[in-house]
Design an enzyme around this catalytic site. Structure first.
Site, short mmCIF file in Angstrom:
data_model
loop_
_atom_site.label_atom_id
_atom_site.label_comp_id
_atom_site.label_asym_id
_atom_site.label_seq_id
_atom_site.Cartn_x
_atom_site.Cartn_y
_atom_site.Cartn_z
CD GLU A 136 -1.15 3.72 8.62
OE1 GLU A 136 -0.89 4.11 9.76
OE2 GLU A 136 -1.36 4.47 7.66
CG ASN B 153 -4.64 2.95 9.06
OD1 ASN B 153 -4.73 1.98 8.32
ND2 ASN B 153 -4.28 4.15 8.61
CE1 TYR C 209 0.75 2.34 13.92
CE2 TYR C 209 -1.28 3.41 13.22
CZ TYR C 209 -0.01 2.94 12.94
OH TYR C 209 0.50 3.09 11.67
NE ARG D 290 -2.60 2.76 3.08
CZ ARG D 290 -2.47 3.30 4.27
NH1 ARG D 290 -2.13 2.56 5.31
NH2 ARG D 290 -2.68 4.58 4.45
CG HIS E 210 -0.98 8.94 3.97
ND1 HIS E 210 -1.08 7.58 4.20
CD2 HIS E 210 -0.58 9.48 5.14
CE1 HIS E 210 -0.73 7.31 5.45
NE2 HIS E 210 -0.43 8.44 6.05
C1 GCO Z 1 -1.29 7.15 9.76
C2 GCO Z 1 -0.22 7.76 9.63
C3 GCO Z 1 1.09 7.20 9.36
C4 GCO Z 1 1.89 7.33 10.60
C5 GCO Z 1 1.68 6.16 11.52
C6 GCO Z 1 2.47 6.27 12.79
O1 GCO Z 1 -1.86 6.78 8.72
O2 GCO Z 1 -1.60 7.24 10.90
O3 GCO Z 1 -0.66 8.36 8.56
O4 GCO Z 1 1.48 8.05 8.38
O5 GCO Z 1 3.22 7.43 10.27
O6 GCO Z 1 0.36 6.07 11.89
O7 GCO Z 1 2.10 7.39 13.47
#
Ligand code: GCO
Length: 469
Positions: free
Chosen positions: A377, A317, A319, A105, A149
């Protein structure tokens, strides 16, 4: 992207217990459930890796100007060179192949294709992505193209950027230009990356480009991105019938920082802006009640119908979860608060909680019609060190990835239509306001020499992909 404020405490014993059980189940499921056609990929974005900001007629983006404004980015770092991927893409595609990834991607830089954001097309910009796509296909790597992005052409920002409704049609025009060139070979198209994060940081808090602030600006950026996404989905669907179209959201389960009534009430307010403001209009055709009143003045007749487009997939995405506390007068009316005692953190100060990934995917199964999903992500920042043998033994990142792949498999086992997992990121790269001080890559980049060194986490993913054929 995920953010959090690191503080101490409240033990949410019940919630933690439930997540612990989820983990154990996840570890067992992991070996068995991933289908052979699962997408195993790596993610990047244009401004974070390409560099070559002056090459081949590229126009300026809001990030060029932001980086070159003193004090905005840590250490005065800029994306001027980044990973120099614009020139080194062949080697980088070879690296992807070496890792066994079957998907990649990337994002297209709008100002490379339309230097003024609209009007004249820069063919040399399109040529770059054309070569990249052919290079990927030659190695059996499926290109996943994201149209935006965060690198808005500065010329459009000068006309209001995401604060202006007009941008929706301009974005659809840009989408059409890219699809006419690449749609014969690229079948996976994501409209936006994390519109909510872009709106919060870029238009609400001002610590990202274009550096604007305030709740009104933030909500306008949310609504106009939603609208642009809808128009682009319509445009691309009309352009070619064989494209698989979707978008990418940063989603975080939201949990109260304490069991006080105020913090529990804060959850709904936070979730409404952070998750609901993107998910609800797309899948249900309305804004969450907690923000509907504030956003209403922006919503013209027909907007919600435009936004509620069918999507072939949703990119998630993930985290970390968000633990939130009441924060009257803040952008969300709630803000990041204390996290449970014993929580582990990455070097970004983000809590580590793989169960949160399973949870958010299951929420999409149960409340948003079980769409086809991809984790687009997931990854972790650590203060990597290079060992005397020249390698990066990033055991902490390996552990993070292992636990999250297991959490993804738990969701799959629970009937979530998860079809792929992309690590953030292939490389250490330009981490926005943090510059090059934060490393997320599974491949180390020495920014002085541009040397690439795959880390232990790269080997871990390569092995994970290989074991699944
Ligand atoms: C996202 C960000 C990434 C960051 C990653 C770490 O999509 O959040 O766009 O570009 O680098 O999340 O913070």
């Amino acid at each position: 992207m995920s953010i959090t404020r690191r503080k101490i405490l409240p033990l949410l014993a019940d919630a933690l217990g439930a997540r612990g059980a989820l983990h154990a189940g996840a570890a067992m499921a992991e070996e068995t459930v991933f289908p052979a056609d699962f997408a195993w990929g790596a993610s990047t974005s244009a401004y974070q890796i390409e560099g070559a900001v002056e090459a081949d007629g590229r126009g300026k983006s809001i990030w060029d100007n932001f980086c070159h404004t003193p004090g905005k980015v840590k250490n005065g770092d800029t994306g001027d060179v980044a990973c120099d991927h614009y020139h080194r893409w062949r080697d980088d595609v070879a690296l992807l192949a070496r890792g066994g990834f079957n998907a990649y991607r990337f994002s297209v830089a709008w100002p490379r294709v339309l230097p003024s954001g609209e009007g004249a097309i820069e063919m040399r910009g399109l040529d770059f992505y054309d070569r990249l796509v052919d290079g990927l296909l030659a190695r059996n790597i499926t290109p996943w193209l994201c149209l935006y992005h965060w690198d808005l052409p500065q010329a459009l920002q000068d006309k209001g950027g995401w604060l202006s409704r007009d941008i929706a049609d301009k974005f659809a025009d840009y989408a059409r230009v890219v699809a006419r060139r690449l749609g014969d070979r690229v079948k996976r198209w994501a409209m936006l990356n994390e519109p909510g994060v872009h709106a919060l940081f870029g238009y609400g808090m001002g610590n990202h480009a274009p550096g604007l602030t305030g709740r009104t600006n933030m909500l306008a950026a949310i609504h106009h991105q939603n609208l642009a996404q809808g128009r682009a989905l319509q445009a691309l669907r009309a352009e070619r019938a064989d494209l698989r179209l979707g978008t990418i959201l940063s989603l975080q389960p939201v949990r109260p920082s304490s069991d006080s009534e105020a913090d529990r009430a804060a959850v709904a307010r936070f979730d409404a802006v952070w998750d609901g403001a993107l998910l609800d209009p797309l899948f249900k055709g309305f804004y969450p009640p907690a923000i509907a009143g504030d956003i209403e003045p922006l919503v013209a007749a027909g907007d919600l119908q435009t936004i509620k487009q069918p999507v072939d997939f949703l990119g998630v995405n993930y985290y970390a979860p968000a633990w939130v506390a009441a924060a009257p007068g803040s952008l969300f009316g709630a803000w990041f608060g204390a996290v449970p005692q014993g929580t582990r953190f990455t070097a970004m100060g983000w809590p580590i909680d793989p169960g949160g990934l399973t949870e958010i995917l299951i929420r999409l199964r149960d409340h948003y019609g079980n769409p086809e999903l991809y984790v687009t992500e997931n990854g972790a920042c650590y203060g990597d060190t290079v060992a005397v043998d020249g390698n990066v033994h990033d055991a902490d990142r390996v552990a993070y990835l292992r636990e999250h792949v297991a959490a993804a498999s738990a969701a799959l086992a629970a009937g979530v239509r998860l079809r792929g997992y992309f690590v953030w990121s292939l490389f250490d790269n330009f981490e926005w306001a943090e510059g090059y001080s934060r490393r997320f890559g599974v491949v180390r980049v020495d920014f002085a020499t541009q040397q690439r060194t795959p880390k232990a986490s790269f080997a871990f993913l390569a092995d994970t992909v290989k074991r699944r054929g």
